[in-house]
Design a protein around this motif. Structure first.
Motif, PDB file in Angstrom:
ATOM      1  N   LEU A  29       9.651  -2.066  -4.133  1.00 30.56           N
ATOM      2  CA  LEU A  29       8.366  -2.072  -4.847  1.00 30.56           C
ATOM      3  C   LEU A  29       8.659  -2.050  -6.349  1.00 30.56           C
ATOM      4  O   LEU A  29       8.602  -0.997  -6.989  1.00 30.56           O
ATOM      5  CB  LEU A  29       7.522  -0.866  -4.429  1.00 30.56           C
ATOM      6  N   PRO A  30       8.970  -3.214  -6.934  1.00 32.83           N
ATOM      7  CA  PRO A  30       9.465  -3.257  -8.315  1.00 32.83           C
ATOM      8  C   PRO A  30       8.509  -2.669  -9.350  1.00 32.83           C
ATOM      9  O   PRO A  30       8.961  -2.088 -10.345  1.00 32.83           O
ATOM     10  CB  PRO A  30       9.678  -4.762  -8.561  1.00 32.83           C
ATOM     11  N   GLN A  31       7.182  -2.798  -9.133  1.00 33.75           N
ATOM     12  CA  GLN A  31       6.220  -2.259 -10.100  1.00 33.75           C
ATOM     13  C   GLN A  31       5.668  -0.897  -9.681  1.00 33.75           C
ATOM     14  O   GLN A  31       4.765  -0.365 -10.331  1.00 33.75           O
ATOM     15  CB  GLN A  31       5.051  -3.237 -10.298  1.00 33.75           C
ATOM     16  N   ASP A  32       6.179  -0.356  -8.563  1.00 36.73           N
ATOM     17  CA  ASP A  32       5.740   0.958  -8.081  1.00 36.73           C
ATOM     18  C   ASP A  32       4.255   0.976  -7.725  1.00 36.73           C
ATOM     19  O   ASP A  32       3.571   1.987  -7.888  1.00 36.73           O
ATOM     20  CB  ASP A  32       6.056   2.051  -9.115  1.00 36.73           C
ATOM     21  N   TYR A  33       3.725  -0.164  -7.222  1.00 40.96           N
ATOM     22  CA  TYR A  33       2.363  -0.185  -6.718  1.00 40.96           C
ATOM     23  C   TYR A  33       2.349   0.382  -5.298  1.00 40.96           C
ATOM     24  O   TYR A  33       3.362   0.372  -4.597  1.00 40.96           O
ATOM     25  CB  TYR A  33       1.816  -1.618  -6.666  1.00 40.96           C
ATOM     26  N   CYS A  34       1.187   0.852  -4.864  1.00 38.71           N
ATOM     27  CA  CYS A  34       1.011   1.175  -3.445  1.00 38.71           C
ATOM     28  C   CYS A  34       0.495  -0.068  -2.725  1.00 38.71           C
ATOM     29  O   CYS A  34      -0.044  -0.990  -3.342  1.00 38.71           O
ATOM     30  CB  CYS A  34       0.058   2.354  -3.263  1.00 38.71           C
ATOM     31  N   VAL A  35       0.668  -0.094  -1.403  1.00 36.96           N
ATOM     32  CA  VAL A  35       0.320  -1.275  -0.605  1.00 36.96           C
ATOM     33  C   VAL A  35      -0.392  -0.834   0.664  1.00 36.96           C
ATOM     34  O   VAL A  35      -0.021   0.168   1.282  1.00 36.96           O
ATOM     35  CB  VAL A  35       1.589  -2.078  -0.220  1.00 36.96           C
ATOM     36  N   GLU A  36      -1.425  -1.599   1.032  1.00 36.83           N
ATOM     37  CA  GLU A  36      -1.965  -1.497   2.387  1.00 36.83           C
ATOM     38  C   GLU A  36      -2.209  -2.906   2.885  1.00 36.83           C
ATOM     39  O   GLU A  36      -2.559  -3.798   2.110  1.00 36.83           O
ATOM     40  CB  GLU A  36      -3.258  -0.686   2.444  1.00 36.83           C
ATOM     41  N   ASP A  37      -1.980  -3.139   4.190  1.00 32.91           N
ATOM     42  CA  ASP A  37      -2.228  -4.479   4.706  1.00 32.91           C
ATOM     43  C   ASP A  37      -3.701  -4.617   5.104  1.00 32.91           C
ATOM     44  O   ASP A  37      -4.490  -3.667   4.987  1.00 32.91           O
ATOM     45  CB  ASP A  37      -1.262  -4.833   5.842  1.00 32.91           C
ATOM     46  N   CYS A  38      -4.077  -5.800   5.540  1.00 32.60           N
ATOM     47  CA  CYS A  38      -5.488  -6.109   5.791  1.00 32.60           C
ATOM     48  C   CYS A  38      -5.861  -6.054   7.259  1.00 32.60           C
ATOM     49  O   CYS A  38      -6.940  -6.525   7.640  1.00 32.60           O
ATOM     50  CB  CYS A  38      -5.826  -7.485   5.220  1.00 32.60           C
ATOM     51  N   ASN A  39      -4.991  -5.519   8.103  1.00 33.41           N
ATOM     52  CA  ASN A  39      -5.337  -5.369   9.511  1.00 33.41           C
ATOM     53  C   ASN A  39      -6.410  -4.309   9.704  1.00 33.41           C
ATOM     54  O   ASN A  39      -6.575  -3.401   8.885  1.00 33.41           O
ATOM     55  CB  ASN A  39      -4.097  -4.988  10.332  1.00 33.41           C
ATOM     56  N   TYR A  40      -7.135  -4.401  10.807  1.00 30.80           N
ATOM     57  CA  TYR A  40      -8.125  -3.375  11.153  1.00 30.80           C
ATOM     58  C   TYR A  40      -7.424  -2.037  11.321  1.00 30.80           C
ATOM     59  O   TYR A  40      -7.850  -1.018  10.766  1.00 30.80           O
ATOM     60  CB  TYR A  40      -8.858  -3.777  12.435  1.00 30.80           C
ATOM     61  N   LEU A  41      -6.344  -2.012  12.086  1.00 32.73           N
ATOM     62  CA  LEU A  41      -5.496  -0.820  12.220  1.00 32.73           C
ATOM     63  C   LEU A  41      -4.346  -0.993  11.232  1.00 32.73           C
ATOM     64  O   LEU A  41      -3.269  -1.461  11.563  1.00 32.73           O
ATOM     65  CB  LEU A  41      -4.980  -0.677  13.654  1.00 32.73           C
ATOM     66  N   LEU A  42      -4.599  -0.606  10.004  1.00 36.37           N
ATOM     67  CA  LEU A  42      -3.716  -1.010   8.914  1.00 36.37           C
ATOM     68  C   LEU A  42      -2.529  -0.066   8.733  1.00 36.37           C
ATOM     69  O   LEU A  42      -2.561   1.095   9.138  1.00 36.37           O
ATOM     70  CB  LEU A  42      -4.505  -1.124   7.613  1.00 36.37           C
ATOM     71  N   ASP A  43      -1.480  -0.598   8.109  1.00 37.30           N
ATOM     72  CA  ASP A  43      -0.342   0.185   7.642  1.00 37.30           C
ATOM     73  C   ASP A  43      -0.447   0.309   6.123  1.00 37.30           C
ATOM     74  O   ASP A  43      -0.971  -0.582   5.441  1.00 37.30           O
ATOM     75  CB  ASP A  43       0.984  -0.497   7.999  1.00 37.30           C
ATOM     76  N   TYR A  44       0.080   1.405   5.583  1.00 35.01           N
ATOM     77  CA  TYR A  44       0.009   1.642   4.143  1.00 35.01           C
ATOM     78  C   TYR A  44       1.275   2.365   3.704  1.00 35.01           C
ATOM     79  O   TYR A  44       1.862   3.126   4.474  1.00 35.01           O
ATOM     80  CB  TYR A  44      -1.240   2.464   3.778  1.00 35.01           C
TER      81      TYR A  44
END
Length: 427
Positions: free
Chosen positions: A273-288
């Motif tokens: 994560l080069p910019q140190d952002y957080c991430v979540e995917d767009c699935n209904y049962l999502l991962d973050y």
């Protein structure tokens, strides 16, 4: 009385020093008694104290014990159902009010951190990651929708650009929200609690509310004391139990699981994560996921309906992490924990008043970090006689789960299975 401590999470292990607060053992009087020292209760208390109210908080365990101190630590705007869904349900006028508030929670967090000098590893930038072209199309629509409500800190990411912000080969694109971000959630709660006390607010820990005596002068009873108040704010969310039966019927506690790796080191963390952002995917049962201040990866996902604690959290979440980042196959997991959030059938928060003086907000449905901070402001406004924004939430329609409490878990799990299948099949 049993002393309830924090679960064995990374957050508890890395929490800032905090005082041990006594249990309530007397009869006390106050203007407002807040039930629950999570984000909703702390945010309400801060806004009320800043406007001259006398506030007492009773907490069943410790400050931030529930979802406020266990979540993924991501500042995500809007609600669990977006503004377009609300608009179709309630019409343009109410939706406009709710849409104008959809991005306020993150601003409140930043204002609190700055004003009260809260040390909680606040970082800017959150990414919504698309796994399919259809999800990317949804993000394009979401960007137009949010910009219609004045939210402009957004950038669509094509496949090349998303590779620059997250080293995951799964994504076809995404959207960066620079007003999103991430924090150490328990340290945010502890900092807000210290701010409450700096303004004269009182917090009693290990003091569960066991009964609310309603009426013109309501009373909150705890095992060893009571609080007489002019107003009560019920802010227990998924840890409220059956204290208010009419609220329990329209909501369901659900568990989510989180793991934290060993420290990855600067080089590996920067590659992921080069910019140190957080991430979540767009699935209904999502991962973050996101990085911590000491360069661990926090990774969460999965939902357990009915809030049972899984026997092996790492076995559930580690495969999800390795699917996103196979380069972490030899990395050790140092912490694994679960926590409950409160789901509503509509996936929109439930806000209202019982009688003339018992107010509540609950049911963030997995979108609570920002919403709870907004909710505190809206509840405080209502107690001060400014109810327009409160009413916009209170007028949202809510229904009990089909089959009542007995069948709400299997019905919700069946719905999640259906949407999970849709995620896997890409439609």
């Amino acid at each position: 009385m049993a002393n309830t401590s924090y679960p064995a999470s990374y957050y508890a292990a890395s929490a800032n020093p905090a005082p041990s607060r006594p249990a309530l053992q007397d009869d006390v009087e106050t203007d407002v008694c807040v039930i629950g020292a999570g984000y909703t209760g702390l945010s309400s208390a801060l806004f009320l104290l800043e406007h001259g109210f006398k506030v007492t908080i009773v907490e069943a365990a410790k400050v931030g014990f529930g979802a406020s101190g266990r979540n993924g630590g991501q500042i995500v705007n809007s609600y669990s159902r977006d503004i377009d869904v609300i608009e179709r349900s309630v019409g343009p006028q109410q939706a406009r009010l709710l849409g104008n508030m959809a991005f306020e929670g993150g601003r409140i967090i930043r204002e609190r951190v700055a004003k009260y000098q809260i040390q909680c590893d606040l970082k800017d930038g959150g990414v919504f990651a698309a796994l399919t072209a259809k999800q990317m199309g949804h993000l394009e629509s979401q960007k137009r929708l949010w910009e219609r409500f004045g939210h402009t800190q957004l950038e669509l990411l094509d496949q090349r650009r998303i590779r620059e912000v997250v080293a995951c080969e799964e994504y076809v694109g995404g959207m960066l929200d620079m007003s999103g971000g991430h924090i150490h959630p328990l340290n945010l709660a502890l900092g807000e609690a210290a701010a409450v006390e700096s303004l004269g607010g009182v917090i009693y820990e290990q003091s569960p509310a066991v009964r609310i005596e309603r009426g013109a002068s309501p009373v909150v009873h705890t095992p060893q004391g009571k609080v007489r108040a002019k107003f009560i704010i019920v802010a227990g969310n998924a840890y409220l139990g059956n204290l208010v039966p009419e609220l329990a019927a329209k909501s369901m506690p659900c568990g989510t699981q989180v793991i934290a790796t060993e420290p990855l080191g600067e080089e590996l963390a920067h590659r992921l994560l080069p910019q140190d952002y957080c991430v979540e995917d767009c699935n209904y049962l999502l991962d973050y996921y996101r990085l911590t201040g000491d360069k661990r990866l926090i990774f969460g996902g999965g939902v357990v309906y009915g809030a049972r604690d899984p026997a092996n959290i790492e076995a559930i979440i580690r495969p999800k992490m390795l699917k996103a980042f196979p380069q972490l196959k030899d990395v050790k997991i140092d912490y694994a924990w679960t926590g409950n959030f409160l789901l509503t059938l509509s996936r929109l928060p439930q806000v209202g008043r019982l009688g003339d003086n018992v107010y509540y907000s609950q049911g963030c449905s997995g979108h609570g970090v920002t919403y709870t901070h907004l909710a505190g402001k809206v509840l405080a406004e209502a107690l001060r006689g400014q109810a327009e924004r409160f009413d916009a939430f209170a007028d949202l329609p809510h229904y009990p789960f089909p089959g009542g409490q007995l069948l709400r878990t299997p019905f919700a799990a069946m719905g999640a299975w259906y949407y999970g299948l849709r995620d896997k099949l890409g439609f």
